[in-house]
Design a protein around this motif. Structure first.
Motif, PDB file in Angstrom:
ATOM      1  N   THR A 112      27.749  31.186  43.522  1.00 22.68           N
ATOM      2  CA  THR A 112      28.719  31.011  42.457  1.00 22.68           C
ATOM      3  C   THR A 112      28.995  32.228  41.697  1.00 22.68           C
ATOM      4  OG1 THR A 112      26.964  29.976  41.059  1.00 22.68           O
ATOM      5  CG2 THR A 112      28.599  28.551  42.005  1.00 22.68           C
ATOM      6  N   VAL A 113      30.110  32.763  41.266  1.00 19.21           N
ATOM      7  CA  VAL A 113      30.398  33.953  40.527  1.00 19.21           C
ATOM      8  C   VAL A 113      31.085  33.570  39.359  1.00 19.21           C
ATOM      9  CG1 VAL A 113      31.520  36.231  41.030  1.00 19.21           C
ATOM     10  CG2 VAL A 113      30.732  35.052  43.036  1.00 19.21           C
ATOM     11  N   THR A 114      30.272  34.227  38.220  1.00 18.28           N
ATOM     12  CA  THR A 114      30.981  34.202  36.903  1.00 18.28           C
ATOM     13  C   THR A 114      32.300  34.994  36.913  1.00 18.28           C
ATOM     14  OG1 THR A 114      28.836  33.445  35.976  1.00 18.28           O
ATOM     15  CG2 THR A 114      30.627  34.208  34.389  1.00 18.28           C
ATOM     16  N   VAL A 115      33.474  34.481  36.445  1.00 18.82           N
ATOM     17  CA  VAL A 115      34.728  35.077  36.200  1.00 18.82           C
ATOM     18  C   VAL A 115      35.346  34.641  35.228  1.00 18.82           C
ATOM     19  CG1 VAL A 115      34.891  35.465  38.998  1.00 18.82           C
ATOM     20  CG2 VAL A 115      36.052  33.535  37.658  1.00 18.82           C
ATOM     21  N   GLY A 116      36.367  35.317  34.541  1.00 21.00           N
ATOM     22  CA  GLY A 116      37.413  34.898  33.324  1.00 21.00           C
ATOM     23  C   GLY A 116      37.039  35.622  32.236  1.00 21.00           C
TER      24      GLY A 116
END
Length: 118
Positions: free
Chosen positions: A42-46
């Motif tokens: 999982t990759v933190t984006v935004g």
């Protein structure tokens, strides 16, 4: 193949696509329950006030100094199924994660989940 013990040390490092474009930061690793091998990250984006976690397969990923390079373009990863930063991937959502990357999905022989967070 990236080993689970190694990839855990990469949490909070940059995740980049095959063209070295930053996608986000590595948050966690999901293993394939049949093999216990790293399967997705999982990759933190935004935006800073509205983060979410997107899923990306680890097949073909390589580690470099301070980053993890995945084999998928940034736009595809950012459009993948996501969960809240404190959320959990529901079993019903697993097929959509695989389908987004055109990967085959099958539950275990007893119908158990395919992905487990480590």
């Amino acid at each position: 193949m990236i080993q689970l013990a190694d990839i855990r040390e990469w949490r909070q490092h940059d995740v980049v696509d095959q063209d070295a474009k930053k996608i986000g930061t590595l948050e966690s690793v999901y293993v394939d329950t049949a093999t216990d091998e790293p399967s997705f990250a999982t990759v933190t984006v935004g935006l800073p006030t509205r983060h979410r976690l997107v899923f990306v397969p680890l097949g073909g990923a390589t580690a470099g100094p301070g980053y993890l390079k995945v084999a998928y373009p940034k736009t595809l990863v950012k459009d993948s199924p996501s969960i809240d930063v404190d959320g959990v991937l529901a079993a019903e959502q697993e097929p959509a994660v695989f389908a987004h990357y055109a990967l085959e999905y099958a539950t275990g022989a007893g119908g158990e989940r395919r992905l487990a967070r480590r």
